[in-house]
Design a protein around this motif. Structure first.
Motif, mmCIF file in Angstrom:
data_model
loop_
_atom_site.group_PDB
_atom_site.id
_atom_site.type_symbol
_atom_site.label_atom_id
_atom_site.label_comp_id
_atom_site.label_asym_id
_atom_site.label_seq_id
_atom_site.Cartn_x
_atom_site.Cartn_y
_atom_site.Cartn_z
ATOM 1 N N LEU A 118 -17.385 -29.968 55.444
ATOM 2 C CA LEU A 118 -16.490 -29.367 56.438
ATOM 3 C C LEU A 118 -15.203 -28.901 55.792
ATOM 4 C CD1 LEU A 118 -15.663 -28.669 59.299
ATOM 5 C CD2 LEU A 118 -15.012 -31.061 59.646
ATOM 6 N N ARG A 119 -14.649 -29.674 54.892
ATOM 7 C CA ARG A 119 -13.395 -29.290 54.248
ATOM 8 C C ARG A 119 -13.552 -28.003 53.447
ATOM 9 N NH1 ARG A 119 -9.019 -32.236 53.980
ATOM 10 N NH2 ARG A 119 -10.192 -34.085 54.592
ATOM 11 N N SER A 120 -14.673 -27.862 52.758
ATOM 12 C CA SER A 120 -14.911 -26.632 51.991
ATOM 13 C C SER A 120 -15.087 -25.434 52.912
ATOM 14 C CB SER A 120 -16.151 -26.801 51.106
ATOM 15 O OG SER A 120 -15.963 -27.849 50.172
ATOM 16 N N ALA A 121 -15.768 -25.630 54.019
ATOM 17 C CA ALA A 121 -15.964 -24.530 54.969
ATOM 18 C C ALA A 121 -14.640 -24.053 55.544
ATOM 19 C CB ALA A 121 -16.909 -24.969 56.088
ATOM 20 N N VAL A 122 -13.776 -24.991 55.924
ATOM 21 C CA VAL A 122 -12.469 -24.617 56.473
ATOM 22 C C VAL A 122 -11.635 -23.898 55.425
ATOM 23 C CG1 VAL A 122 -10.297 -25.541 57.360
ATOM 24 C CG2 VAL A 122 -12.464 -26.444 58.196
ATOM 25 N N ALA A 123 -11.658 -24.384 54.190
ATOM 26 C CA ALA A 123 -10.867 -23.749 53.125
ATOM 27 C C ALA A 123 -11.329 -22.317 52.879
ATOM 28 C CB ALA A 123 -10.965 -24.579 51.841
ATOM 29 N N MET A 124 -12.629 -22.076 52.843
ATOM 30 C CA MET A 124 -13.130 -20.717 52.609
ATOM 31 C C MET A 124 -12.809 -19.798 53.770
ATOM 32 S SD MET A 124 -16.785 -21.073 50.628
ATOM 33 C CE MET A 124 -17.543 -22.096 51.887
ATOM 34 N N ALA A 125 -12.906 -20.298 54.998
ATOM 35 C CA ALA A 125 -12.602 -19.462 56.159
ATOM 36 C C ALA A 125 -11.130 -19.073 56.180
ATOM 37 C CB ALA A 125 -12.990 -20.190 57.442
ATOM 38 N N LEU A 126 -10.242 -20.020 55.874
ATOM 39 C CA LEU A 126 -8.812 -19.719 55.867
ATOM 40 C C LEU A 126 -8.431 -18.808 54.717
ATOM 41 C CD1 LEU A 126 -7.246 -23.188 56.775
ATOM 42 C CD2 LEU A 126 -7.625 -21.218 58.254
ATOM 43 N N ARG A 127 -9.258 -18.759 53.707
ATOM 44 C CA ARG A 127 -8.943 -17.934 52.544
ATOM 45 C C ARG A 127 -9.414 -16.499 52.712
ATOM 46 N NH1 ARG A 127 -10.999 -19.042 46.321
ATOM 47 N NH2 ARG A 127 -10.304 -17.042 45.444
ATOM 48 N N ALA A 128 -10.553 -16.282 53.350
ATOM 49 C CA ALA A 128 -11.168 -14.949 53.319
ATOM 50 C C ALA A 128 -11.427 -14.346 54.683
ATOM 51 C CB ALA A 128 -12.487 -15.019 52.535
ATOM 52 N N ASN A 129 -10.990 -14.950 55.773
ATOM 53 C CA ASN A 129 -11.250 -14.351 57.082
ATOM 54 C C ASN A 129 -10.436 -13.073 57.249
ATOM 55 O OD1 ASN A 129 -10.585 -14.140 60.227
ATOM 56 N ND2 ASN A 129 -12.531 -15.201 59.953
ATOM 57 N N PRO A 130 -11.068 -11.953 57.640
ATOM 58 C CA PRO A 130 -10.330 -10.680 57.757
ATOM 59 C C PRO A 130 -9.224 -10.724 58.801
ATOM 60 C CG PRO A 130 -12.712 -10.312 57.724
ATOM 61 C CD PRO A 130 -12.516 -11.783 57.870
ATOM 62 N N GLY A 131 -9.391 -11.492 59.865
ATOM 63 C CA GLY A 131 -8.355 -11.556 60.892
ATOM 64 C C GLY A 131 -7.048 -12.115 60.374
ATOM 65 N N LEU A 132 -7.110 -13.044 59.425
ATOM 66 C CA LEU A 132 -5.886 -13.591 58.845
ATOM 67 C C LEU A 132 -5.161 -12.553 58.008
ATOM 68 C CD1 LEU A 132 -7.027 -17.175 57.781
ATOM 69 C CD2 LEU A 132 -5.676 -16.497 59.758
ATOM 70 N N ALA A 133 -5.913 -11.674 57.343
ATOM 71 C CA ALA A 133 -5.280 -10.626 56.540
ATOM 72 C C ALA A 133 -4.476 -9.686 57.425
ATOM 73 C CB ALA A 133 -6.344 -9.851 55.769
ATOM 74 N N ALA A 134 -5.021 -9.317 58.579
ATOM 75 C CA ALA A 134 -4.305 -8.424 59.494
ATOM 76 C C ALA A 134 -3.031 -9.081 60.004
ATOM 77 C CB ALA A 134 -5.219 -8.038 60.657
ATOM 78 N N ALA A 135 -3.101 -10.364 60.373
ATOM 79 C CA ALA A 135 -1.906 -11.061 60.853
ATOM 80 C C ALA A 135 -0.858 -11.184 59.755
ATOM 81 C CB ALA A 135 -2.291 -12.445 61.371
ATOM 82 N N SER A 136 -1.284 -11.364 58.517
ATOM 83 C CA SER A 136 -0.346 -11.448 57.407
ATOM 84 C C SER A 136 0.337 -10.105 57.167
ATOM 85 C CB SER A 136 -1.085 -11.910 56.146
ATOM 86 O OG SER A 136 -0.206 -11.962 55.042
ATOM 87 N N ARG A 137 -0.403 -8.999 57.304
ATOM 88 C CA ARG A 137 0.202 -7.669 57.152
ATOM 89 C C ARG A 137 1.259 -7.427 58.227
ATOM 90 N NH1 ARG A 137 -0.974 -6.276 52.047
ATOM 91 N NH2 ARG A 137 -3.227 -6.254 51.658
ATOM 92 N N GLU A 138 1.004 -7.880 59.431
ATOM 93 C CA GLU A 138 1.972 -7.716 60.513
ATOM 94 C C GLU A 138 3.252 -8.481 60.203
ATOM 95 O OE1 GLU A 138 3.704 -6.493 64.028
ATOM 96 O OE2 GLU A 138 1.917 -5.757 62.990
ATOM 97 N N GLN A 139 3.131 -9.656 59.630
ATOM 98 C CA GLN A 139 4.318 -10.414 59.265
ATOM 99 C C GLN A 139 5.111 -9.691 58.184
ATOM 100 O OE1 GLN A 139 3.534 -14.354 57.789
ATOM 101 N NE2 GLN A 139 5.607 -15.059 58.176
ATOM 102 N N ASP A 140 4.432 -9.101 57.199
ATOM 103 C CA ASP A 140 5.127 -8.323 56.172
ATOM 104 C C ASP A 140 5.866 -7.134 56.788
ATOM 105 O OD1 ASP A 140 4.097 -10.088 54.344
ATOM 106 O OD2 ASP A 140 2.428 -8.794 53.742
ATOM 107 N N ALA A 141 5.236 -6.505 57.784
ATOM 108 C CA ALA A 141 5.873 -5.351 58.423
ATOM 109 C C ALA A 141 7.155 -5.760 59.144
ATOM 110 C CB ALA A 141 4.895 -4.695 59.396
ATOM 111 N N THR A 142 7.146 -6.900 59.798
ATOM 112 C CA THR A 142 8.346 -7.338 60.503
ATOM 113 C C THR A 142 9.468 -7.709 59.535
ATOM 114 O OG1 THR A 142 7.429 -9.590 60.632
ATOM 115 C CG2 THR A 142 7.050 -8.121 62.515
ATOM 116 N N GLU A 143 9.121 -8.183 58.355
ATOM 117 C CA GLU A 143 10.147 -8.450 57.349
ATOM 118 C C GLU A 143 10.856 -7.147 56.961
ATOM 119 O OE1 GLU A 143 11.285 -11.154 56.223
ATOM 120 O OE2 GLU A 143 9.804 -12.709 56.694
ATOM 121 N N ALA A 144 10.082 -6.085 56.795
ATOM 122 C CA ALA A 144 10.687 -4.788 56.477
ATOM 123 C C ALA A 144 11.524 -4.264 57.639
ATOM 124 C CB ALA A 144 9.595 -3.782 56.120
#
Length: 454
Positions: free
Chosen positions: A57-83
């Motif tokens: 379970l720990r490995s599954a959670v780590a891989m999902a948090l690392r490579a899920n596409p939805g997290l990438a989109a949310a991270s880009r939005e945070q970068d945009a608000t910083e700008a």
């Protein structure tokens, strides 16, 4: 002409220091590059790192948090608000004006003027505050998305674990059905029972095989859903490792109250109220007109009575103030205040909705735990004892095949109900983690339960 630009240099030195010290947002090194995006490379690396054997379970959670596409989109939005914060803190640009009067050389008048708008009423501070609240909202949305991915991974993991156990039960059911068929065949050959008993046994075996095929399909689907969370349509892991017979623990009421107040949906709604308040302040500040200070130099021809006919330099100083006669920004202020009140209403609605959903998920978890514990302590032991007695009695000729078959069906139905209750409990716990924003690395606490009877 050198003396003509001395006033301009003085004005340039008077520009606010913050204007010349603005931070320029950094551009990622990969911007504009033709190579694959970092997130795509991360997903490819995660697929490579996915174990070809058992998965925890720990490995599954780590891989999902690392490579899920939805997290990438949310991270880009945070970068945009910083700008956006950088842009909100920018000072207005100065204006350089040049003017010529009369194109004839002897009568020409040249004017150079530098104008700097000065914002009054706290407009810049209100813009920065609103941008910072938007940044905080993006950070909260990212945390909420991480909690959703984590909860979905935990739920999908236990779905696979439950599907594996159901497959084992189906295989056991087929094995027992085959044993019953052989026993019925032997008794028919010995003339102890009617051939109808053998037919019934073979029908029951066929039904068990159908259930086995369904269990295999359910397991394949559950494995694909789990691997899809880290972007792998073709799972590489062979099985998941975990204790399917463990129940998620119930959270205390005090802990739920604290977690509800800090849930992502409530935090975002609260930040939206603060952002709307800053925008209301900005619209209020816009009712105060800005001023424009001007400083320049004017070179004029010599007057008729001046000796030598040399040209003269004159300093030009100006102040411009718009008159708020027709546009007082009243409509924008009213709109901003209404949207602020709407944000407050949305916050109250979000808290109410979250409380209702948490209560429902908590009740589902409580019900599933009670069901599993009841089956564990009462139904499973009795069904197991009845099945063993019926099977032994059927072999000794004390019970009919229908009695043995009924005991077998009862046992496997109780086992299936127990697994379903365990799965419902883990789904309810995952729903609570999603609602309340549990994004930690720790795995939800569990309460040991009795192993599934075989």
């Amino acid at each position: 002409m050198r003396t003509l630009f001395v006033p301009l240099a003085v004005l340039a030195m008077a520009v606010p220091p913050a204007y010349s010290q603005q931070v320029t947002p950094s551009v990622p090194a990969s911007a504009g590059s033709s190579s694959a995006s970092p997130q795509a490379s991360s997903r490819a690396a995660t697929r490579t790192l996915e174990p070809a054997g058992p998965l925890t379970l720990r490995s599954a959670v780590a891989m999902a948090l690392r490579a899920n596409p939805g997290l990438a989109a949310a991270s880009r939005e945070q970068d945009a608000t910083e700008a956006a914060i950088v842009q909100a803190g920018a000072w207005p640009n100065p204006t350089l004006d040049a003017q010529l009067e009369d194109l004839r050389r002897d009568n020409r008048t040249t004017t150079l003027q530098l104008s700097q708008p000065i914002e009054l009423g706290g407009k810049r501070a209100a813009r920065v505050t609103a941008a910072e609240r938007a940044r905080d909202q993006a950070a909260s949305a990212l945390a909420g998305r991480r909690a959703e991915i984590r909860a979905a991974t935990v739920t999908a993991f236990f779905d696979v674990l439950t599907a594996q156990e159901r497959l084992r039960l189906a295989q056991d059911s087929v094995g027992l059905a085959q044993t019953a068929t052989r026993a019925a065949t032997n008794r028919v050959a010995a003339g102890k029972v009617s051939p109808l008993e053998e037919t019934r046994a073979r029908v029951a075996e066929a039904g068990a095989r159908v259930e086995l095929l369904q269990a295999e399909g359910t397991l394949r689907s559950a494995r694909q859903q789990l691997a899809a969370l880290w972007g792998n349509p073709d799972p590489r892991f062979t099985q998941v490792e975990g204790a399917v017979d463990q129940l998620p623990a119930m959270a205390a009421s005090q802990d739920l109250s604290v977690r509800i107040a800090a849930a992502p949906v409530v935090v975002q709604a609260r930040l939206e109220v603060e952002r709307r308040k800053a925008l209301s302040d900005l619209e209020q500040a816009k009712r105060i007109p800005d001023v424009t200070v001007s400083l320049g130099a004017k070179r004029v021809p010599a007057s008729d009575g001046e000796a030598g006919g040399s040209r003269r330099n004159q300093v030009v100083v100006g102040l411009s103030v718009p008159l708020p006669i027709f546009d007082t920004n009243r409509g924008n202020v009213a709109e901003a205040l209404s949207r602020e009140e709407k944000a407050r209403d949305d916050l109250a609605a979000a808290e109410l909705q979250l409380g209702t959903e948490v209560a429902q998920a908590t009740e589902r978890l409580r019900s599933a735990r009670a069901t599993a514990q009841t089956l564990q302590h009462d139904a499973l032991p009795g069904a197991e004892t009845a099945y063993k007695a019926a099977t032994k009695g059927f072999e000794l000729g004390k019970f009919s095949f229908l009695e043995a078959l009924d005991a077998q069906r009862t046992l496997f139905q109780v086992r299936a109900q127990y697994l379903l209750a365990l799965a419902d409990a883990h789904r309810a716990a995952g729903e609570l983690d999603r609602l309340l924003g549990n994004e930690g690395d720790d795995i939800s606490p569990v309460t040991p339960a009795a192993p599934v009877a075989r």
